[in-house]
Motif scaffolding. Structure first.
Motif, mmCIF file in Angstrom:
data_model
loop_
_atom_site.group_PDB
_atom_site.id
_atom_site.type_symbol
_atom_site.label_atom_id
_atom_site.label_comp_id
_atom_site.label_asym_id
_atom_site.label_seq_id
_atom_site.Cartn_x
_atom_site.Cartn_y
_atom_site.Cartn_z
ATOM 1 N N TYR A 184 -7.336 -5.443 12.070
ATOM 2 C CA TYR A 184 -7.315 -4.657 13.306
ATOM 3 C C TYR A 184 -6.289 -3.547 13.098
ATOM 4 N N GLY A 185 -6.800 -2.369 12.697
ATOM 5 C CA GLY A 185 -5.945 -1.260 12.300
ATOM 6 C C GLY A 185 -6.066 -1.025 10.806
ATOM 7 N N PHE A 186 -5.858 0.235 10.404
ATOM 8 C CA PHE A 186 -6.063 0.590 8.998
ATOM 9 C C PHE A 186 -5.012 1.607 8.560
ATOM 10 N N GLY A 187 -3.743 1.280 8.869
ATOM 11 C CA GLY A 187 -2.633 2.147 8.473
ATOM 12 C C GLY A 187 -2.070 1.736 7.122
ATOM 13 N N ARG A 188 -0.772 1.934 6.919
ATOM 14 C CA ARG A 188 -0.146 1.659 5.632
ATOM 15 C C ARG A 188 -0.346 0.197 5.219
ATOM 16 N N ILE A 189 0.020 -0.724 6.105
ATOM 17 C CA ILE A 189 -0.097 -2.147 5.771
ATOM 18 C C ILE A 189 -1.563 -2.563 5.746
ATOM 19 N N GLY A 190 -2.356 -2.060 6.667
ATOM 20 C CA GLY A 190 -3.766 -2.418 6.711
ATOM 21 C C GLY A 190 -4.492 -2.062 5.428
ATOM 22 N N ARG A 191 -4.225 -0.878 4.887
ATOM 23 C CA ARG A 191 -4.909 -0.473 3.655
ATOM 24 C C ARG A 191 -4.434 -1.274 2.451
ATOM 25 N N THR A 250 20.639 -2.391 6.024
ATOM 26 C CA THR A 250 19.441 -2.113 5.249
ATOM 27 C C THR A 250 19.301 -0.613 5.025
ATOM 28 N N ILE A 251 19.166 -0.243 3.768
ATOM 29 C CA ILE A 251 18.926 1.145 3.380
ATOM 30 C C ILE A 251 17.415 1.250 3.212
ATOM 31 N N HIS A 252 16.753 1.804 4.211
ATOM 32 C CA HIS A 252 15.305 1.655 4.344
ATOM 33 C C HIS A 252 14.583 2.976 4.105
ATOM 34 N N ALA A 253 13.472 2.917 3.406
ATOM 35 C CA ALA A 253 12.604 4.083 3.244
ATOM 36 C C ALA A 253 12.155 4.594 4.610
ATOM 37 N N TYR A 254 11.919 5.891 4.694
ATOM 38 C CA TYR A 254 11.426 6.416 5.968
ATOM 39 C C TYR A 254 10.020 5.888 6.244
ATOM 40 N N THR A 255 9.648 5.886 7.516
ATOM 41 C CA THR A 255 8.342 5.360 7.913
ATOM 42 C C THR A 255 7.623 6.371 8.804
ATOM 43 N N ARG A 281 15.049 13.553 13.736
ATOM 44 C CA ARG A 281 15.389 14.486 12.665
ATOM 45 C C ARG A 281 14.496 14.284 11.451
ATOM 46 N N ALA A 282 14.316 15.349 10.672
ATOM 47 C CA ALA A 282 13.360 15.348 9.565
ATOM 48 C C ALA A 282 13.620 14.202 8.592
ATOM 49 N N ALA A 283 12.622 13.335 8.438
ATOM 50 C CA ALA A 283 12.789 12.112 7.642
ATOM 51 C C ALA A 283 13.019 12.409 6.166
ATOM 52 N N GLY A 284 12.413 13.469 5.648
ATOM 53 C CA GLY A 284 12.530 13.767 4.235
ATOM 54 C C GLY A 284 13.804 14.500 3.860
ATOM 55 N N LEU A 285 14.622 14.847 4.856
ATOM 56 C CA LEU A 285 15.820 15.649 4.581
ATOM 57 C C LEU A 285 17.122 14.954 4.953
ATOM 58 N N ASN A 286 17.037 13.854 5.679
ATOM 59 C CA ASN A 286 18.240 13.252 6.243
ATOM 60 C C ASN A 286 18.345 11.753 5.995
ATOM 61 N N MET A 287 19.589 11.279 5.863
ATOM 62 C CA MET A 287 19.865 9.860 6.045
ATOM 63 C C MET A 287 20.071 9.662 7.539
ATOM 64 N N VAL A 288 19.383 8.688 8.103
ATOM 65 C CA VAL A 288 19.371 8.528 9.552
ATOM 66 C C VAL A 288 19.832 7.129 9.926
ATOM 67 N N ILE A 289 20.947 7.047 10.640
ATOM 68 C CA ILE A 289 21.416 5.755 11.131
ATOM 69 C C ILE A 289 20.527 5.325 12.297
ATOM 70 N N THR A 290 20.040 4.105 12.236
ATOM 71 C CA THR A 290 19.224 3.568 13.318
ATOM 72 C C THR A 290 19.436 2.065 13.390
ATOM 73 N N PRO A 332 15.658 9.368 2.594
ATOM 74 C CA PRO A 332 14.494 10.187 2.191
ATOM 75 C C PRO A 332 13.766 9.696 0.943
ATOM 76 N N VAL A 333 13.263 8.467 0.982
ATOM 77 C CA VAL A 333 12.327 7.977 -0.035
ATOM 78 C C VAL A 333 11.132 7.399 0.719
ATOM 79 N N PRO A 334 9.911 7.529 0.176
ATOM 80 C CA PRO A 334 8.726 7.092 0.922
ATOM 81 C C PRO A 334 8.505 5.591 0.917
ATOM 82 N N ASN A 335 9.132 4.881 -0.032
ATOM 83 C CA ASN A 335 8.929 3.433 -0.120
ATOM 84 C C ASN A 335 9.986 2.857 -1.051
#
Length: 482
Positions: free
Chosen positions: A135-142, A317-322, A339-348, A375-378
């Protein structure tokens, strides 16, 4: 001996080794496709691997157990496995080879050794194949679709029958979804075929029809129209999170159980290998597979809690952007994530510290947690800073983690890394949810504080945990030898 003679011997050995590896690949493939027997090498998959991959896996295995793991021995043991009658199984050839050369092996004959080690295989419960709906076909679904289809074999475990998406399927949208399944910017090309059947609104994956269904709500679908009955629906949309929302799936015709690929509320949150046995698949119909970070840290925390005891600790956790973050600066419901995920380290924030307590109740209230999106994709990294009850040393911690990675209930979950050069891109495509970086561990001088670095592929490793849990709750787990 002259250098020329020595060099010629080296060439001959390399040729023999590669020839043996070719036989290894053929037998492993035959076992899988003819007998539904899956071979792994210290948890590493060998199906669809090339000669160089298999040789490298054997070198890693030898370094891991500090004893040569020869491809020639592995082939001999594979021949023996192929010669005996076994039910559908998952067997670790690395462990078998290691044990064959251990001091307590009393067998001189390989086949007799294999028969003895696998003597309980035929006592395993028979399994009935389970239909699966994504149910759904996103990153995890595929990724789940890729894994389900590449591991279908003879179809006696999990069988992907349908994928539910938003929007009415037509030729254009089906082609787009097929393309996203075929190619992936992080995980590469799908090792299979994907064709579009516009007339039947389906994708034909590896020659097998998978229906693409449009629905506005879970309960409105009649899956039995597609020949689907008593199926497991794996909800990877993230839209439905609590028991009442997820229960809508059970109102649909043809659905028997539900598995959420996100932290759930009012439903069991399961980290396979840690707490899955606490719930009976015959009595529980809705499950959550928790989060990727919870799956990464819980196996390691269980080992430390059981072995050394944990007073308190902090998880970062130092986590890839999503996909939840913005590609460029824009409004967002949460602070900083705009803020732009590919340009920043973002505290969350991350709820993994609290979520661990659902799998390990003894840690309730003992852990704080936070996250930094980078700023890493995975490929992500969890840092565990723990105050422990029992004094230890660097060698002590590593010995404990290595033991659990080699044997016991967490061998699928923990991979023990020996590399001094490990970086995030190296762990992409690792099926284990927890990759323990043994070279990065820090232990304080008094032996009461430890810092552990746990890598994880937040997409691929997590997807495999979802698959393991799906097999458990569907009661299609095969005989395993790890």
């Amino acid at each position: 001996m002259s250098s020329k003679v020595s060099y010629e011997k080296e060439l001959a050995f390399q040729a023999d080794r590669r020839k043996a590896t070719t036989e290894f690949i053929k037998i492993a493939s035959d076992l899988w496709y003819d007998k539904s027997i899956e071979i792994v090498l210290f948890k590493n998959q060998v199906i669809d691997r090339n000669v160089s991959d298999i040789i490298h896996l054997h070198e890693y295995a030898g370094e891991f157990v500090q004893k040569p793991i020869s491809i020639f021995d592995s082939v001999e043991i594979l021949r023996a496995i192929n010669d005996i009658a076994l039910p559908p199984s998952k067997l670790d050839i690395g462990k078998l080879t290691y044990e064959y050369h251990s001091d307590d092996n009393n067998f001189n004959n390989v086949k007799a050794f294999v028969i003895d080690k696998l003597k309980n295989a035929n006592e395993a419960n028979s399994i009935k194949a389970k239909d699966v709906v994504l149910y759904g076909f996103g990153r995890i679904g595929r990724l789940l679709a890729r894994e389900l289809m590449s591991k279908t074999g003879k179809g006696n475990q999990l069988r992907l029958r349908a994928i539910v998406v938003r929007g009415t399927p037509n030729t254009e949208t089906l082609e787009k979804r097929a393309s996203l399944l075929r190619t992936d910017s992080v995980h590469g090309n799908f090792m299979g075929t994907v064709a579009v059947d516009s007339e039947n609104k389906a994708l034909v994956i590896n020659g097998t029809t998978v229906h693409i269904i449009n629905a506005q709500s879970p309960e409105s679908i009649d899956y039995t129209k597609y020949g689907i009955n008593d199926a497991l629906v794996i909800d990877n949309t993230g839209v439905y999170r609590n028991k009442s929302e997820l229960s809508k799936h059970l109102k649909a015709k043809g659905i028997g159980k539900v598995l959420l690929t996100a932290p759930g509320r009012e439903v069991p949150n399961i980290v396979h290998g840690v707490n899955h046995l606490n719930y009976n698949p015959d009595k529980t119909k809705i499950y959550s597979a928790a989060s990727c970070t919870t799956n990464a840290i819980s196996p390691i925390l269980k080992v430390i809690e059981d072995s050394l005891g944990i007073k308190k600790g902090h998880l970062e956790t130092i986590h890839a952007y999503t996909n939840d973050q913005n590609l460029v600066d824009n409004m967002h419901g949460k602070y900083r994530r705009g803020r732009a995920a590919g340009l920043n380290m973002v505290i969350t924030e991350t709820g993994a510290g609290e979520a661990v307590a659902k799998a390990l109740p003894s840690l309730k209230g003992k852990l704080t947690s936070n996250a930094i999106r980078v700023p890493v994709p995975n490929g992500s990294l969890a840092i565990l800073n723990l105050e422990i009850k029992n004094q230890t040393s660097l060698d002590g911690v590593n010995t404990i983690l290595k033991k659990y990675a080699l044997e016991g209930d967490l061998v699928e979950q923990i991979k023990y890394s020996l590399s001094k050069e490990l970086v995030s891109s190296d762990i992409v495509g690792t099926a284990a949810p927890s990759i323990y970086d043994s070279k990065a561990t820090i232990v304080s001088s008094n032996g009461k504080n430890i810092v552990l670095y746990i890598w994880y592929d937040n997409e691929y490793g997590y997807s495999h945990q979802v698959m393991r849990l799906a097999k458990y709750i569907s009661k299609v787990r095969r005989f395993t030898y790890y």
